[in-house]
Design an enzyme around this catalytic site. Sequence first.
Site, mmCIF file in Angstrom:
data_model
loop_
_atom_site.group_PDB
_atom_site.id
_atom_site.type_symbol
_atom_site.label_atom_id
_atom_site.label_comp_id
_atom_site.label_asym_id
_atom_site.label_seq_id
_atom_site.Cartn_x
_atom_site.Cartn_y
_atom_site.Cartn_z
ATOM 1 N N ASP A 199 7.824 -13.942 -33.631
ATOM 2 C CA ASP A 199 7.825 -14.018 -35.088
ATOM 3 C C ASP A 199 8.864 -13.063 -35.685
ATOM 4 O O ASP A 199 8.982 -11.906 -35.252
ATOM 5 C CB ASP A 199 6.416 -13.631 -35.579
ATOM 6 N N GLU A 254 12.024 -16.593 -33.699
ATOM 7 C CA GLU A 254 12.126 -17.090 -35.062
ATOM 8 C C GLU A 254 13.141 -16.213 -35.784
ATOM 9 O O GLU A 254 12.818 -15.124 -36.265
ATOM 10 C CB GLU A 254 10.779 -17.032 -35.791
#
Length: 510
Positions: A199, A254
């Site tokens: 993330d 990401e």
Amino acid sequence: MPPAGEPWWRSAVVYQIYPRSFADAGGDGVGDLEGIRGRLDHLSWLGVDAIWVSPFFGSPMADFGYDVADYCDVDPLFGTLSDFDHLVADAHERGLRILVDWVPNHTSDQHPWFAESRSSRSSAKRDWYVWRDRPNNWKAAFDETQSAWTWDEATGQYYLHLFLPEQPDLNWANPEVVEAMHGVLRFWLDRGVDGFRVDVVHGLGKDPAFPDAPPETADRPWSGQNDHQSTHAILRDLRRLVDGYPGDRVLVGEVYLLSTRQIAPYYGDGDELHLAFNFAPLYAPWEAPAWRRSVDRVVEELDPRHAWPTWVLSNHDNPRHRTRYGSEARARAAAVLLLTLRGTPFVYAGEELGLEDAEVPPERRVDPGGRDGCRAPIPWDASTGHGWAGDDPWLPWPPEADVRNVAAEREDEGSVLHLYRRLLAARRESVALRLGSWSPLPSPPGVLAYEREAGADRRAVVVNYTDDVVKVAFPQAWTVQVSSDGQSEGASYEGTVGASQALLLRRQPP
Ligand code: TEU
């Protein structure tokens, strides 16, 4: 199986599961790990190669799990560690890989590390987070009026959070943080996971001077702008750690920077991320020139030696592409595109059913980022509970759940679900589609056409972005292998592509 020497993740299709919304075995209206395990046979039938499960770790759920309070346990809402071990075992038995979602940029404010950090200025973990006497102008995500700094009365300083105040940023410049987080990766690698979706990975390294955002972009969240070179050393260490395990474990980052040029460096020289998300195409309109530009950028910006592309149309943060593009025909054509471009595709659970975003009435909205619509529960059958064990799920059903559900679409060979299944099967049997070269084919305005090639294996793809029938002639003879509306499969290609139709063609032997 991928050809020898090719890591599995280059030829894989990864299926994203948002665990709250996938399948509920426990009956509390929230999906869980046992629910996922019960649906693995369906995913094998569909033909995906790997699943990525969004966070299921201990969390107060201020950001529905992207605020982690315990990295090494399963939140009781989703089950137990032993449920997770069963899930991994059952997935592996079916040849499905499993990626977990690691959230290293920030923790929950309820994480014991933060509790200790905020307890006093002289706490041993004070420097595990980012504390300052004066804030800069960085804005937090979700609400552009919010500063990324929150004043902490007790110790008289501000702490940094690129997202909610409940998600304080870790200080990756502190070696103890690095060591603790490496321990988290080892914990899951030792349990057999095949890799991580990482993330907000571009957030990890911060400029130690914390300079203001430039005036032109000062009103936008800093989470979409942070791009500091110190992240690359962090990534090289992570890569070494992950590559130290057998079996081609993977780091999918990401990198939420919206240009392909900015993403490319996160692959390093093949010594940082194995894969990086590229969101520019996700934000491109459904228009041929925009998509041609997106693909050209990937060809130009990503070093073919080590930066393998990725493709994604939908995820848990954005309106579904069926909703964005405005028709099922376009969503079907987009599926042909997604699954035939050069790179690793990511499918977001429910897009294979052609789901639209749910209409969520104001009193049922729960996400601080306004993303509830794309997170509606997956309808498994036509019954009132749509195959969920219990009461009403945590969000309303998506539109047309009585006909747009897994059971109904499995029965109907003309469904979007069967289209995805045929495309996935076509990829499996074609090395050209999985790993071959990509080159554009001449095509009229409004159409994107390209060829994929590996030795004698040749496929062509024609995507018609317009609402008119278009003539697209090729000198060679091709057979329609898969068509987005299911028409003419197996027939010779006649040189026209229907309104909002996309075709996967197979070269006829000379
Ligand atoms: O997303 C990062 C991110 O930048 C997006 O949240 C984006 O700002 C937003 O969706 C625009 O609408 C990741 C996760 O995917 C997201 O779900 C989390 O909320 C976020 O990180 C914080 O962990």
